[in-house]
Enzyme design. Structure first.
Site, PDB file in Angstrom:
ATOM      1  N   HIS A 102      12.903   5.293   6.097  1.00  0.00           N
ATOM      2  CA  HIS A 102      13.254   4.985   4.692  1.00  0.00           C
ATOM      3  C   HIS A 102      13.976   3.523   4.615  1.00  0.00           C
ATOM      4  O   HIS A 102      14.743   3.295   5.587  1.00  0.00           O
ATOM      5  CB  HIS A 102      14.483   5.961   4.226  1.00  0.00           C
ATOM      6  CG  HIS A 102      14.817   5.603   2.739  1.00  0.00           C
ATOM      7  ND1 HIS A 102      14.367   5.960   1.880  1.00  0.00           N
ATOM      8  CD2 HIS A 102      15.891   4.851   2.356  1.00  0.00           C
ATOM      9  CE1 HIS A 102      14.878   5.338   0.484  1.00  0.00           C
ATOM     10  NE2 HIS A 102      15.929   4.699   1.035  1.00  0.00           N
TER      11      HIS A 102
ATOM     12  N   ARG B 129       5.945  12.172  -1.440  1.00  0.00           N
ATOM     13  CA  ARG B 129       6.114  13.589  -1.795  1.00  0.00           C
ATOM     14  C   ARG B 129       7.387  14.203  -1.132  1.00  0.00           C
ATOM     15  O   ARG B 129       7.586  13.777  -0.110  1.00  0.00           O
ATOM     16  CB  ARG B 129       4.995  14.513  -1.636  1.00  0.00           C
ATOM     17  CG  ARG B 129       3.662  14.223  -2.484  1.00  0.00           C
ATOM     18  CD  ARG B 129       2.697  15.227  -1.976  1.00  0.00           C
ATOM     19  NE  ARG B 129       2.787  16.345  -2.329  1.00  0.00           N
ATOM     20  CZ  ARG B 129       2.575  16.709  -3.617  1.00  0.00           C
ATOM     21  NH1 ARG B 129       2.274  16.146  -4.507  1.00  0.00           N
ATOM     22  NH2 ARG B 129       2.833  18.215  -3.860  1.00  0.00           N
TER      23      ARG B 129
ATOM     24  N   GLY C 100       0.287   2.292   5.053  1.00  0.00           N
ATOM     25  CA  GLY C 100       0.171   2.611   6.422  1.00  0.00           C
ATOM     26  C   GLY C 100       0.438   1.842   7.599  1.00  0.00           C
ATOM     27  O   GLY C 100       0.123   1.992   8.482  1.00  0.00           O
TER      28      GLY C 100
HETATM   29  C1  GRF Z   1       7.994   1.565   4.026  1.00  0.00           C
HETATM   30  O1  GRF Z   1       8.747   0.986   3.698  1.00  0.00           O
HETATM   31  C2  GRF Z   1       8.696   2.898   4.055  1.00  0.00           C
HETATM   32  O2  GRF Z   1       9.878   2.704   4.514  1.00  0.00           O
HETATM   33  C3  GRF Z   1       8.919   3.590   2.691  1.00  0.00           C
HETATM   34  O3  GRF Z   1       7.407   3.233   2.268  1.00  0.00           O
HETATM   35  C4  GRF Z   1       7.055   2.243   3.001  1.00  0.00           C
HETATM   36  C5  GRF Z   1       5.708   2.421   3.417  1.00  0.00           C
HETATM   37  O4  GRF Z   1       4.860   1.378   4.225  1.00  0.00           O
HETATM   38  N1  GRF Z   1       8.948   5.081   2.967  1.00  0.00           N
HETATM   39  P1  GRF Z   1       3.718   1.533   4.744  1.00  0.00           P
HETATM   40  O5  GRF Z   1       2.741   2.519   3.987  1.00  0.00           O
HETATM   41  O6  GRF Z   1       4.075   2.198   5.980  1.00  0.00           O
HETATM   42  O7  GRF Z   1       3.220   0.292   5.054  1.00  0.00           O
END
Ligand code: GRF
Length: 203
Positions: A111, A93, A14
């Site tokens: 992403h 998901r 998060g």
């Molecule tokens: C991030 O690298 C995001 O781009 C990817 O999953 C990771 C999540 O990180 N989809 P966080 O939970 O926001 O720390």
């Protein structure tokens, strides 16, 4: 300008959620996070939301017969919280049309790669193993595909000689925390216009 009312879906740590909360609290992002929902009971994102006084829900995928039924529950919760925008932030998901049709043009994702390169899981490791010289991250609108919707913002991150997948991922994450709130700000300001695959940014 109306503040965004954001529902965040997160499966993990998060930190992107935190970046959004921090900017909303500071007033640099005209938004309020109205709800945080996770598919994982132990997602640290839920603890971050609790600490910020935000309503949370854990929705267990095992309680639903299909992805559509799962998403119908998510939509119900988001509507109850009066969310008008959905931010996927480390959400593991694939979302279905049930969610997308409930929030048309209002579902975003972050992403950790320069799409369309390296969609899917472990994108930073994919990029590092491929040997790219420039990695990065992308904020995009979500469609029914995997990391395939129209691109809103991207940030490049040069790969350094002594990087490994972990150090590269850490520097990409720093950029994620900048461009995700920024993309949401542009949405709040009504500056994003989708024309086919292209997202035009006013000004
Ligand atoms: C991030 O690298 C995001 O781009 C990817 O999953 C990771 C999540 O990180 N989809 P966080 O939970 O926001 O720390």
């Amino acid at each position: 300008m109306q503040k965004l009312k954001i529902g965040v879906l997160a499966s993990g740590s998060g930190s992107n959620l935190q970046a959004i909360i921090d900017e909303a609290t500071a007033g640099t992002l005209p938004a309020e996070v109205v709800m945080v929902i996770s598919d994982k009971a132990d997602a640290y994102a839920l603890a971050r939301a609790d600490a910020a006084g935000i309503t949370t829900a854990w929705v267990n995928p095992k309680d639903f017969a299909s992805r559509e039924e799962y998403d119908a529950k998510i939509v119900k919760l988001l509507h109850l919280a009066e969310a008008d925008t959905v931010a996927l932030a480390g959400y593991l998901r694939i979302v279905t049309p049930v969610l997308l049709n409930a929030f048309p043009g209002r579902v975003l994702n972050i992403h950790p790669a320069l799409l369309p390169a390296f969609p899917g899981l472990h994108a930073q490791r994919q990029a590092w193993e491929y040997g790219v010289k420039v990695a990065g991250c992308t904020v995009h609108f979500v469609d029914e595909g995997l990391d395939s919707g129209p691109i809103i913002l991207q940030a490049p991150v040069p790969v350094l000689e002594d990087d490994d997948a972990g150090t590269l991922a850490a520097r990409i994450l720093e950029q994620e925390h900048i461009i995700y709130p920024l993309a949401l700000k542009l949405l709040a300001e009504g500056k994003l216009m989708v024309e086919g695959r292209r997202v035009r940014i006013a000004d």
